[in-house]
Design an enzyme around this catalytic site. Structure first.
Site, PDB file in Angstrom:
ATOM      1  CG  HIS A   1     -33.550  74.203  97.819  1.00  0.00           C
ATOM      2  ND1 HIS A   1     -32.401  73.537  97.496  1.00  0.00           N
ATOM      3  CD2 HIS A   1     -34.274  73.337  98.585  1.00  0.00           C
ATOM      4  CE1 HIS A   1     -32.415  72.333  98.039  1.00  0.00           C
ATOM      5  NE2 HIS A   1     -33.550  72.191  98.697  1.00  0.00           N
TER       6      HIS A   1
ATOM      7  CB  CYS B   1     -30.176  75.980  93.940  1.00  0.00           C
ATOM      8  SG  CYS B   1     -31.728  75.677  94.811  1.00  0.00           S
TER       9      CYS B   1
ATOM     10  CD  GLU C   1     -30.124  78.412  97.152  1.00  0.00           C
ATOM     11  OE1 GLU C   1     -29.051  77.979  97.600  1.00  0.00           O
ATOM     12  OE2 GLU C   1     -31.225  77.904  97.441  1.00  0.00           O
TER      13      GLU C   1
ATOM     14  CB  CYS D   1     -28.542  71.836  96.350  1.00  0.00           C
ATOM     15  SG  CYS D   1     -29.990  72.329  95.380  1.00  0.00           S
TER      16      CYS D   1
END
Length: 173
Positions: A79, A110, A81, A107
């Site tokens: 992801h 993350c 992040e 999420c």
């Protein structure tokens, strides 16, 4: 009476614009996400977008959302992040107290990385997974660990024209 320009981007608009621009690097056909980490002095520390790990040929796996775990993107994609955190090349202590701008609320996985890295604020545009288990878990962890999260409300439109390219990035601010 300085005569300076009145219509310039705020810091929040500027950093979110960079996150959105970064999302344009994602090859995910469904969800493109970008992230920008800045320190308390508004200096950019790192950026990232959702994509395959370095060295992993993203032409050799499925970008599907449905199917068995190994036949979908979920087993392989990092992801935005996490990529922004991992892309940072300075001292880990520099991330303490920083902000992360991301166009999609993080999420739960993350959220753990954000907390562990010392980032203290998340600024986001969309919370499209609000109410899902992962979203609830992320917010619980942020609340428990003192990480603030703020939805950025944008009211005007910014167009980025990339010249002769057929690509155009537009978002409403």
């Amino acid at each position: 009476m300085s005569g300076k320009r009145e219509e310039y981007l705020s810091w929040d608009e500027y950093f979110m614009s960079l996150a959105i621009l970064s999302s344009g690097r994602s090859k995910d056909p469904n969800t493109q996400v970008g992230a920008c980490i800045v320190d308390e002095n508004n200096r950019i520390l790192s950026m990232g977008y959702n994509g395959a790990p370095i060295g992993f040929d993203d032409d050799k796996f499925s970008w599907a959302r449905e199917g068995s775990m190994l036949e979908t993107k979920y087993a392989y994609v990092c992801h935005a992040e996490l990529n922004a955190i991992l892309n940072y090349r300075g001292s880990k202590s520099d991330l303490i107290g920083s902000r992360i701008y991301v166009d999609l609320f993080p999420c739960n996985e993350c959220a753990k990385a954000i907390i562990q890295s010392g980032i203290s604020e998340v600024v986001y545009l969309s919370d499209k997974y609000n109410g899902t288990d992962g979203n609830i878990a992320a917010k619980r962890m942020f609340d428990e660990c003192g990480v603030t999260y703020t939805k950025l409300e944008l009211n005007t439109q910014i167009n980025i024209d990339l010249g002769n390219s057929s690509k155009k990035i537009v978002y409403k601010k």
